[in-house]
Design an enzyme around this catalytic site. Structure first.
Site, short mmCIF file in Angstrom:
data_model
loop_
_atom_site.label_atom_id
_atom_site.label_comp_id
_atom_site.label_asym_id
_atom_site.label_seq_id
_atom_site.Cartn_x
_atom_site.Cartn_y
_atom_site.Cartn_z
N LYS A 9 0.82 -1.21 0.00
CA LYS A 9 0.00 0.00 0.00
C LYS A 9 0.86 1.28 0.00
CE LYS A 9 -3.95 -2.31 2.22
NZ LYS A 9 -4.97 -2.22 3.29
N TYR A 49 -12.37 -2.08 -3.86
CA TYR A 49 -12.92 -2.14 -2.50
C TYR A 49 -14.44 -2.03 -2.46
CZ TYR A 49 -8.37 -2.19 -0.18
OH TYR A 49 -7.13 -2.56 0.29
N ASN A 112 -2.16 0.11 6.74
CA ASN A 112 -1.63 -1.14 7.28
C ASN A 112 -0.78 -1.93 6.29
OD1 ASN A 112 -3.70 -1.99 5.69
ND2 ASN A 112 -4.90 -2.96 7.30
N HIS A 115 -2.24 -5.53 1.47
CA HIS A 115 -3.52 -6.21 1.24
C HIS A 115 -3.24 -7.63 0.81
CE1 HIS A 115 -7.34 -7.44 -0.52
NE2 HIS A 115 -6.62 -7.89 -1.53
N GLU A 126 -9.39 -10.75 -8.08
CA GLU A 126 -8.49 -9.62 -7.87
C GLU A 126 -7.29 -9.68 -8.81
OE1 GLU A 126 -9.72 -9.12 -3.12
OE2 GLU A 126 -7.67 -9.69 -3.65
P1 GTP Z 1 -7.15 -6.10 3.21
O1 GTP Z 1 -6.19 -7.21 2.96
O2 GTP Z 1 -6.59 -4.74 2.88
O3 GTP Z 1 -8.50 -6.34 2.59
O4 GTP Z 1 -7.30 -6.08 4.81
P2 GTP Z 1 -8.18 -7.01 5.73
O5 GTP Z 1 -8.84 -8.09 4.92
O6 GTP Z 1 -7.31 -7.41 6.87
O7 GTP Z 1 -9.27 -5.99 6.27
P3 GTP Z 1 -10.72 -5.64 5.65
O8 GTP Z 1 -10.94 -6.35 4.36
O9 GTP Z 1 -11.70 -5.80 6.76
O10 GTP Z 1 -10.58 -4.08 5.40
C1 GTP Z 1 -9.97 -3.63 4.19
C2 GTP Z 1 -9.07 -2.44 4.49
O11 GTP Z 1 -9.87 -1.35 4.93
C3 GTP Z 1 -8.09 -2.65 5.63
O12 GTP Z 1 -6.90 -3.28 5.24
C4 GTP Z 1 -7.80 -1.24 6.03
O13 GTP Z 1 -6.86 -0.62 5.15
C5 GTP Z 1 -9.13 -0.57 5.84
N1 GTP Z 1 -9.87 -0.52 7.11
C6 GTP Z 1 -10.46 -1.55 7.79
N2 GTP Z 1 -11.03 -1.13 8.93
C7 GTP Z 1 -10.78 0.21 8.97
C8 GTP Z 1 -11.11 1.24 9.89
O14 GTP Z 1 -11.74 1.00 10.94
N3 GTP Z 1 -10.69 2.51 9.58
C9 GTP Z 1 -9.99 2.79 8.44
N4 GTP Z 1 -9.60 4.04 8.18
N5 GTP Z 1 -9.66 1.86 7.56
C10 GTP Z 1 -10.04 0.59 7.82
MG MG Z 2 -9.96 -7.74 3.15
#
Ligand code: GTP
Ligand code: MG
Length: 138
Positions: A9, A49, A112, A115, A126
């Site tokens: 990212k 997303y 973070n 992905h 994807e």
């Molecule tokens: P990905 O591999 O990026 O999809 O991460 P994940 O599967 O561990 O998390 P998820 O799919 O639930 O969320 C996708 C992305 O949204 C996360 O990686 C974060 O970058 C973002 N995200 C998730 N929760 C939050 C939140 O509470 N606040 C913010 N700002 N971003 C969030």
């Molecule tokens: Mg995810």
């Protein structure tokens, strides 16, 4: 063997730590079989997303993912989807296990660092959004 889709990212490219993250990926036995550095368009990020469209952080997430270059990757190996999720660590770095990418590098739950696909089905979808099969070679 299996493939998964990965993104380094904008917080990773900004801090110039893509090599350090790749070292953890390769150290875990995953092979980077396709890789490209791109600037995501808003439309690309919104589509990628789309499942999170109704979540309160969707706008912020799209903004962040287009705030700088990203590195899109295809990783290959045994149980690549599950293995990469393990190497990434929990979404929130405060909850990520020792030795994971997010524990070591992530700045916050939003920024973070990586992905990774959450299922084999999503991995295929994807990968197809960013790579042609002829781009990938093990
Ligand atoms: P990905 O591999 O990026 O999809 O991460 P994940 O599967 O561990 O998390 P998820 O799919 O639930 O969320 C996708 C992305 O949204 C996360 O990686 C974060 O970058 C973002 N995200 C998730 N929760 C939050 C939140 O509470 N606040 C913010 N700002 N971003 C969030
Ligand atoms: Mg995810």
């Amino acid at each position: 063997t299996e493939r998964t889709f990965s993104i380094l990212k904008p917080d990773a490219t900004r801090r110039n730590i893509t090599g350090a993250v790749n070292a953890l990926i390769e150290g875990a036995g995953l092979r980077i079989v396709g890789q490209r550095r791109i600037q995501m368009t808003k439309a690309q990020a919104e589509k990628f997303y789309e499942v999170h469209k109704e979540r309160p952080f969707y706008g912020e997430l799209v903004e962040f993912m287009t705030s700088g270059p990203v590195v899109v990757q295809v990783l290959q190996g045994e149980n690549a989807v599950a293995k990469y999720r393990e190497v990434m660590g929990a979404t929130n770095p405060a909850q990520a296990a020792e030795g994971t990418i997010r524990k070591q590098f992530a700045e916050s739950v939003g920024e973070n660092t990586v992905h990774g696909s959450d299922s084999q089905e999503n991995a295929k979808l994807e990968i197809a959004q960013f790579f042609q099969d002829s781009d990938l070679t093990a």
